[in-house]
Design a protein around this motif. Structure first.
Motif, PDB file in Angstrom:
ATOM      1  N   THR A  57       0.847  -1.191   0.000  1.00 33.19           N
ATOM      2  CA  THR A  57       0.000   0.000   0.000  1.00 33.19           C
ATOM      3  C   THR A  57       0.878   1.235   0.000  1.00 33.19           C
ATOM      4  O   THR A  57       1.958   1.257   0.572  1.00 33.19           O
ATOM      5  CB  THR A  57      -0.889   0.070   1.238  1.00 33.19           C
ATOM      6  OG1 THR A  57      -0.046   0.018   2.390  1.00 33.19           O
ATOM      7  CG2 THR A  57      -1.870  -1.071   1.311  1.00 33.19           C
ATOM      8  N   GLY A  58       0.365   2.246  -0.677  1.00 35.78           N
ATOM      9  CA  GLY A  58       1.010   3.547  -0.565  1.00 35.78           C
ATOM     10  C   GLY A  58       0.232   4.345   0.467  1.00 35.78           C
ATOM     11  O   GLY A  58      -0.846   3.932   0.904  1.00 35.78           O
ATOM     12  N   TYR A  59       0.757   5.472   0.829  1.00 37.95           N
ATOM     13  CA  TYR A  59       0.055   6.293   1.808  1.00 37.95           C
ATOM     14  C   TYR A  59      -0.172   7.681   1.262  1.00 37.95           C
ATOM     15  O   TYR A  59       0.671   8.237   0.574  1.00 37.95           O
ATOM     16  CB  TYR A  59       0.865   6.404   3.108  1.00 37.95           C
ATOM     17  CG  TYR A  59       0.960   5.099   3.845  1.00 37.95           C
ATOM     18  CD1 TYR A  59       2.124   4.354   3.829  1.00 37.95           C
ATOM     19  CD2 TYR A  59      -0.132   4.609   4.548  1.00 37.95           C
ATOM     20  CE1 TYR A  59       2.202   3.155   4.496  1.00 37.95           C
ATOM     21  CE2 TYR A  59      -0.062   3.411   5.210  1.00 37.95           C
ATOM     22  CZ  TYR A  59       1.115   2.689   5.185  1.00 37.95           C
ATOM     23  OH  TYR A  59       1.194   1.500   5.856  1.00 37.95           O
ATOM     24  N   ARG A  60      -1.340   8.202   1.572  1.00 37.92           N
ATOM     25  CA  ARG A  60      -1.598   9.596   1.207  1.00 37.92           C
ATOM     26  C   ARG A  60      -1.724  10.387   2.500  1.00 37.92           C
ATOM     27  O   ARG A  60      -2.506  10.036   3.388  1.00 37.92           O
ATOM     28  CB  ARG A  60      -2.890   9.704   0.408  1.00 37.92           C
ATOM     29  CG  ARG A  60      -2.996  11.063  -0.263  1.00 37.92           C
ATOM     30  CD  ARG A  60      -4.223  11.173  -1.090  1.00 37.92           C
ATOM     31  NE  ARG A  60      -5.317  11.645  -0.264  1.00 37.92           N
ATOM     32  CZ  ARG A  60      -6.457  12.096  -0.767  1.00 37.92           C
ATOM     33  NH1 ARG A  60      -6.653  12.076  -2.053  1.00 37.92           N
ATOM     34  NH2 ARG A  60      -7.413  12.516   0.026  1.00 37.92           N
ATOM     35  N   VAL A  61      -0.931  11.435   2.594  1.00 34.36           N
ATOM     36  CA  VAL A  61      -0.901  12.224   3.818  1.00 34.36           C
ATOM     37  C   VAL A  61      -1.569  13.559   3.563  1.00 34.36           C
ATOM     38  O   VAL A  61      -1.331  14.189   2.539  1.00 34.36           O
ATOM     39  CB  VAL A  61       0.559  12.482   4.261  1.00 34.36           C
ATOM     40  CG1 VAL A  61       0.590  13.325   5.513  1.00 34.36           C
ATOM     41  CG2 VAL A  61       1.274  11.167   4.485  1.00 34.36           C
ATOM     42  N   THR A  62      -2.418  13.975   4.477  1.00 35.42           N
ATOM     43  CA  THR A  62      -3.041  15.303   4.356  1.00 35.42           C
ATOM     44  C   THR A  62      -2.815  16.092   5.628  1.00 35.42           C
ATOM     45  O   THR A  62      -3.159  15.631   6.719  1.00 35.42           O
ATOM     46  CB  THR A  62      -4.567  15.182   4.164  1.00 35.42           C
ATOM     47  OG1 THR A  62      -4.854  13.972   3.501  1.00 35.42           O
ATOM     48  CG2 THR A  62      -5.125  16.352   3.401  1.00 35.42           C
ATOM     49  N   PHE A  63      -2.257  17.277   5.459  1.00 33.90           N
ATOM     50  CA  PHE A  63      -2.128  18.216   6.568  1.00 33.90           C
ATOM     51  C   PHE A  63      -3.234  19.248   6.402  1.00 33.90           C
ATOM     52  O   PHE A  63      -3.442  19.746   5.307  1.00 33.90           O
ATOM     53  CB  PHE A  63      -0.789  18.964   6.489  1.00 33.90           C
ATOM     54  CG  PHE A  63       0.368  18.250   7.125  1.00 33.90           C
ATOM     55  CD1 PHE A  63       0.859  17.080   6.589  1.00 33.90           C
ATOM     56  CD2 PHE A  63       0.978  18.763   8.259  1.00 33.90           C
ATOM     57  CE1 PHE A  63       1.930  16.430   7.178  1.00 33.90           C
ATOM     58  CE2 PHE A  63       2.058  18.125   8.845  1.00 33.90           C
ATOM     59  CZ  PHE A  63       2.531  16.956   8.297  1.00 33.90           C
ATOM     60  N   SER A  64      -3.902  19.567   7.460  1.00 33.04           N
ATOM     61  CA  SER A  64      -4.894  20.640   7.338  1.00 33.04           C
ATOM     62  C   SER A  64      -4.908  21.446   8.625  1.00 33.04           C
ATOM     63  O   SER A  64      -4.495  20.983   9.680  1.00 33.04           O
ATOM     64  CB  SER A  64      -6.279  20.060   7.043  1.00 33.04           C
ATOM     65  OG  SER A  64      -6.583  19.078   7.996  1.00 33.04           O
ATOM     66  N   THR A  65      -5.401  22.686   8.493  1.00 27.60           N
ATOM     67  CA  THR A  65      -5.517  23.534   9.686  1.00 27.60           C
ATOM     68  C   THR A  65      -6.946  23.454  10.179  1.00 27.60           C
ATOM     69  O   THR A  65      -7.873  23.480   9.380  1.00 27.60           O
ATOM     70  CB  THR A  65      -5.235  25.011   9.336  1.00 27.60           C
ATOM     71  OG1 THR A  65      -4.279  25.054   8.325  1.00 27.60           O
ATOM     72  CG2 THR A  65      -4.774  25.773  10.547  1.00 27.60           C
ATOM     73  N   VAL A  66      -7.098  23.347  11.470  1.00 29.74           N
ATOM     74  CA  VAL A  66      -8.433  23.369  12.061  1.00 29.74           C
ATOM     75  C   VAL A  66      -8.586  24.721  12.738  1.00 29.74           C
ATOM     76  O   VAL A  66      -8.023  24.963  13.801  1.00 29.74           O
ATOM     77  CB  VAL A  66      -8.607  22.246  13.089  1.00 29.74           C
ATOM     78  CG1 VAL A  66     -10.023  22.224  13.609  1.00 29.74           C
ATOM     79  CG2 VAL A  66      -8.257  20.902  12.486  1.00 29.74           C
TER      80      VAL A  66
END
Lengths: 171, 345
Positions: free
Chosen positions: B112-121
């Motif tokens: 599996t590959g990984y998808r990373v998401t950074f977000s501001t809350v």
């Protein structure tokens, strides 16, 4: 020479280890170590009890009950003892799960009574030996075996104080 | 206050009034590195039910609540920019892939590959000095998935600072951002990889954060105080007594009884909306003496391990679950304070 010390600890774990080391460590002086869970001591043996030179209250910071038990026991200590014959020994001060305010309350108590506060590590052999050696030094002074010092003078020098930094003004 | 990095100009207040004239609303404590002094509040604002949806996007709120989070503290991040989150996402993705190749991020099974998401809350931070909360989500991308397949979330985490101590935040050097509380949920091996990426990128250090008994007692009292607005349904305390073998005590209190006890402990002259540490201590003493009356066991001779209500639960080893978003700010303020207190400087 005969000296006698009273260790008071609610959990009864550290005092046994400490007593063993103290009794075996000292060869020229005969040290009697008495153990108790709390004060007052039972009335039955009062006549045979020797004169106590030092009362050590052991507080385990991991348990609130330990501190509460010592607070209750303090009521039964003759006021004359607080002039150098009472000392507090605290274990578990570096434990991460101990809240800082518990140590602060112990320090406040020791400061209000003008007594020294010692810290000890009770989980390792070296810790127990170190604590025993320190207590033995204090005991020798309070028993009058050290010519240049008395219990009162020693406790005046070593008594617990709350740091003036923490109490002072900040801006 | 002096810290090794800056010296604030000190103005000494003239001691024209005695200290005993007013109750201190905070006490001082050292951080674990013994170099910074913080004010620990002895009174707190009573939690008010606040509809968090007014401030925070509801979708993001659902990400934060209901999960069990493992807490850590983080030292300040060097040159962390909230504007570079996309770059960080790609970077972390590549880092995880590289670590996997080396064999450290073990994921036995499908490639599996990984998808990373950074977000501001936005909206979690309470004061101007708090940095905005950053949320990180890692989803797995199976190699043979069709496009349009929903990606499975394998790990999530967030960094936050809520009502951080102003003295501490002011003492930081300009390039540092402080987000002292790190919450993670997911496999431990991925957490380790994420932490080591942060440590390499921003020259920070992570450490495990436990909750001491005072913090758990605060949560116990504050949650009980919410009962009239939000039914807590139960108050459960888990104690461990140091007997041989150790005895686990699970103490469940009827919510109405807990509320009545809490109400009776609240002092007549207490300022509305604040809770003092003395009231918390009295509340706990009441619960413990009730237990003693029935079972002749001193709960204070053991350790409090877990507090749980329908609003959330907290464990001594640093696991927290927030089930009601209305009191998010109060809980996070307490946890941020615990994190800052553990700073090794």
């Amino acid at each position: 020479c005969l000296t006698s010390t009273q260790l008071v600890e609610n959990e009864e774990q550290f005092q046994k280890k400490l007593a063993d080391v103290i009794v075996n460590a000292e060869k020229d002086v005969s040290v009697g170590v008495r153990l108790a869970r709390r004060l007052p001591l039972p009335v039955e043996n009062e006549e045979t009890r020797p004169c106590i030179d030092l009362v050590v209250f052991i507080i385990n910071l991991s348990f609130e009950r330990s501190f509460q038990s010592v607070e209750l026991s303090l009521k039964y200590v003759d006021p004359g003892f607080f002039l150098g014959k009472v000392c507090f020994l605290v274990t578990g001060a570096r434990c991460w799960s101990v809240s800082s305010d518990r140590l602060q309350s112990v320090r406040k108590l020791a400061t209000s009574l003008r007594c020294p506060l010692l810290y000890a590590e009770d989980q390792t052999v070296e810790g127990v030996n170190t604590a025993a050696a320190r207590l033995l030094r204090v005991l020798k002074v309070t028993a009058g075996l050290t010519p240049w010092a008395t219990g009162l003078s020693l406790s005046t020098l070593t008594r617990c104080t709350l740091s003036s930094d923490l109490e002072g003004d900040f801006d | 206050m002096e810290s090794p990095v800056t010296r604030l100009p000190t103005r000494r207040r003239t001691k024209s009034y005695g200290r005993s004239c007013f109750e201190a609303s905070s006490r001082f404590a050292y951080t674990s590195g013994q170099l910074t002094i913080l004010r620990i509040p002895t009174t707190r604002e009573a939690p008010r039910a606040r509809n968090i949806a007014e401030r925070v996007d509801p979708e993001q709120v659902t990400l934060l609540i209901k999960n069990e989070w493992k807490l850590s503290y983080v030292t300040p991040l060097y040159r962390f920019r909230h504007t570079h989150l996309k770059k960080y996402s790609k970077h972390l993705s590549a880092f995880i892939a590289a670590e996997k190749q080396q064999g450290t991020a073990v994921e036995v099974g499908l490639e599996t590959g990984y998808r990373v998401t950074f977000s501001t809350v936005l909206g979690i931070a309470e004061t101007d000095e708090d940095a905005e909360t950053v949320f990180i989500q890692i989803q797995s991308k199976p190699m043979f998935a069709a496009t349009g397949d929903a990606l499975k979330v394998v790990w999530s985490g967030w960094l936050t600072c809520v009502n951080g101590s102003p003295e501490y935040l002011h003492s930081l050097l300009p390039d540092f951002v402080s987000l002292p509380l790190f919450c993670s949920s997911g496999p431990e091996n991925i957490t380790v990889v994420v932490k080591s990426w942060f440590e390499k990128m921003f020259d920070c250090r992570f450490g495990s954060l436990g909750l001491d008994s005072t913090s758990l007692q605060w949560l116990c009292a504050l949650w009980t105080g919410c009962h009239p607005d939000n039914n807590i349904r139960y108050l459960r305390l888990l104690w461990t007594l140091p007997t041989q073998p150790p005895l686990d005590v699970s103490y469940t209190v009827n919510p109405q009884d807990a509320w009545e006890l809490w109400n009776s402990v609240r002092q007549e002259d207490s300022v509305d909306g604040t809770v003092g540490i003395d009231e918390v201590k009295h509340f706990m003493a009441g619960l413990e003496s009730h237990f003693f009356r029935h079972f002749k066991i001193y709960l204070s001779s053991g350790t409090l391990r877990k507090v749980s209500t329908a609003l959330g639960s907290a464990q001594q080893d640093g696991k927290v679950k927030i089930l009601c978003s209305d009191y998010l700010a109060t809980v996070l303020t307490l946890l941020t304070e615990c994190a800052i207190l553990k700073m090794p400087i």
